[in-house]
Motif scaffolding. Structure first.
Motif, PDB file in Angstrom:
ATOM      1  N   VAL A  18      36.242  43.805  24.620  1.00 21.73           N
ATOM      2  CA  VAL A  18      37.441  43.127  25.112  1.00 21.73           C
ATOM      3  C   VAL A  18      38.051  42.258  24.022  1.00 21.73           C
ATOM      4  CG1 VAL A  18      38.342  41.477  26.802  1.00 21.73           C
ATOM      5  CG2 VAL A  18      36.703  43.226  27.518  1.00 21.73           C
ATOM      6  N   ALA A  45      32.817  35.366  33.979  1.00 19.53           N
ATOM      7  CA  ALA A  45      34.180  35.594  34.461  1.00 19.53           C
ATOM      8  C   ALA A  45      35.137  34.804  33.578  1.00 19.53           C
ATOM      9  CB  ALA A  45      34.315  35.144  35.915  1.00 19.53           C
ATOM     10  N   ALA A  58      46.088  46.816  31.213  1.00 18.80           N
ATOM     11  CA  ALA A  58      45.245  47.165  32.354  1.00 18.80           C
ATOM     12  C   ALA A  58      44.574  48.520  32.146  1.00 18.80           C
ATOM     13  CB  ALA A  58      46.080  47.171  33.633  1.00 18.80           C
ATOM     14  N   LEU A  61      41.649  47.999  29.784  1.00 17.64           N
ATOM     15  CA  LEU A  61      40.512  47.368  30.447  1.00 17.64           C
ATOM     16  C   LEU A  61      39.784  48.370  31.341  1.00 17.64           C
ATOM     17  CD1 LEU A  61      41.851  43.847  31.520  1.00 17.64           C
ATOM     18  CD2 LEU A  61      40.141  44.342  29.767  1.00 17.64           C
ATOM     19  N   VAL A  67      33.556  46.327  31.147  1.00 19.89           N
ATOM     20  CA  VAL A  67      34.317  45.561  32.141  1.00 19.89           C
ATOM     21  C   VAL A  67      33.966  46.060  33.534  1.00 19.89           C
ATOM     22  CG1 VAL A  67      36.614  44.977  32.998  1.00 19.89           C
ATOM     23  CG2 VAL A  67      36.193  45.107  30.531  1.00 19.89           C
ATOM     24  N   SER A  69      35.003  44.377  36.529  1.00 21.59           N
ATOM     25  CA  SER A  69      36.154  44.205  37.409  1.00 21.59           C
ATOM     26  C   SER A  69      37.209  43.404  36.670  1.00 21.59           C
ATOM     27  CB  SER A  69      35.762  43.478  38.704  1.00 21.59           C
ATOM     28  OG  SER A  69      35.305  42.167  38.422  1.00 21.59           O
ATOM     29  N   PHE A  70      38.475  43.602  37.075  1.00 20.90           N
ATOM     30  CA  PHE A  70      39.553  42.852  36.445  1.00 20.90           C
ATOM     31  C   PHE A  70      40.770  42.863  37.359  1.00 20.90           C
ATOM     32  CE2 PHE A  70      40.535  47.172  35.172  1.00 20.90           C
ATOM     33  CZ  PHE A  70      41.923  47.222  35.227  1.00 20.90           C
ATOM     34  N   CYS A  82      45.329  37.491  33.331  1.00 18.21           N
ATOM     35  CA  CYS A  82      44.292  38.508  33.482  1.00 18.21           C
ATOM     36  C   CYS A  82      42.969  37.840  33.815  1.00 18.21           C
ATOM     37  CB  CYS A  82      44.158  39.328  32.197  1.00 18.21           C
ATOM     38  SG  CYS A  82      42.755  40.484  32.231  1.00 18.21           S
ATOM     39  N   TYR A  83      42.353  38.302  34.885  1.00 15.36           N
ATOM     40  CA  TYR A  83      40.983  37.911  35.232  1.00 15.36           C
ATOM     41  C   TYR A  83      40.078  39.087  34.898  1.00 15.36           C
ATOM     42  CZ  TYR A  83      36.844  37.556  38.199  1.00 15.36           C
ATOM     43  OH  TYR A  83      35.559  37.548  38.653  1.00 15.36           O
ATOM     44  N   SER A  84      38.956  38.810  34.257  1.00 18.01           N
ATOM     45  CA  SER A  84      38.012  39.897  34.001  1.00 18.01           C
ATOM     46  C   SER A  84      36.583  39.389  34.123  1.00 18.01           C
ATOM     47  CB  SER A  84      38.222  40.507  32.610  1.00 18.01           C
ATOM     48  OG  SER A  84      37.732  39.654  31.605  1.00 18.01           O
ATOM     49  N   GLN A  85      35.731  40.288  34.545  1.00 16.31           N
ATOM     50  CA  GLN A  85      34.302  40.014  34.603  1.00 16.31           C
ATOM     51  C   GLN A  85      33.587  41.233  34.053  1.00 16.31           C
ATOM     52  OE1 GLN A  85      32.734  39.130  38.497  1.00 16.31           O
ATOM     53  NE2 GLN A  85      31.005  37.992  37.654  1.00 16.31           N
TER      54      GLN A  85
END
Length: 216
Positions: A18, A45, A58, A61, A67, A69-70, A82-85
């Motif tokens: 990422v 997160a 997107a 990702l 990754v 989830s996002f 952008c949220y990513s975990q």
């Protein structure tokens, strides 16, 4: 209370897929990490502000195995949140551990550059700061951009303005004063605020000065 402004940059090894996406893709102009949750270092997160192409971001990702989830939420045509975990690498965990050790506080935002560097401020006692710098993993360069006493009025952009200054900036934005090319004048802002031209100009000038100070 001391602080360091540092830039960490990979030289011999990648930090994370990422991170590569943030710094090496032509559809990403600018990235800042605004918030994070490191309760689980194996699956942290992160919350980003990105300037670039939200759809292509997107897609990238979704194609990154690490990754889990996002989510991407547009702000306008050029910016999005952008949220990513996702799973971390050994070097990423080492960096997290180095700068989240007892006695240190990392201050958002963390800003990415095109050369792969990430710049941020970290606050703490001198001994803890020196220990953190000594703990940078091999293959990662660190540049000390600034060091000193943390005594400057560093406010968030939202908190930096008075209520009247926020009203002036909001009116200016709605009218197109900050559009490129400019679509409104200070006189238009003054009319919207029902105040004198000089008063509107003063509100905008002071607001802009405070915003620059808060950001930089």
């Amino acid at each position: 209370m001391k602080y360091l402004r540092v830039t960490v940059r990979p030289t011999e090894r990648d930090i994370h897929p990422v991170h590569t996406l943030m710094t090496e893709r032509e559809f990403v102009e600018r990235v800042q990490t605004l918030h994070w949750n490191l309760a689980d270092l194996d699956l942290p997160a992160l919350f980003f502000l990105v300037e670039g192409d939200a759809d292509r971001f997107a897609e990238a990702l979704a194609a990154t195995d690490a990754v889990e989830s996002f989510g991407v939420t547009p702000i306008d045509d050029e910016r999005f949140y952008c949220y990513s975990q996702g799973e971390t690498t050994d070097v990423e965990r080492a960096l997290y551990t180095t700068f989240t050790r007892d006695g240190l506080v990392v201050l958002p935002p963390l800003t990415y550059d095109d050369a792969g560097g990430v710049t941020f401020d970290v606050v703490g006692e001198p001994d803890e700061l020196r220990t953190a710098l000594a703990g940078i993993p091999t293959g990662i360069d660190v540049d000390i951009e600034r060091v000193g006493e943390y005594d400057t009025d560093r406010q968030s952009a939202a908190a930096a303005l008075t209520e009247r200054q926020r009203e002036a900036v909001d009116a200016a934005k709605r009218l197109g004063y900050y559009a490129v090319p400019r679509e409104a004048t200070v006189a238009d802002v003054a009319a919207e605020l029902s105040c004198a031209h000089s008063t509107a100009a003063e509100h905008l000038q002071k607001a802009e000065a405070r915003l620059v100070e808060a950001v930089l």
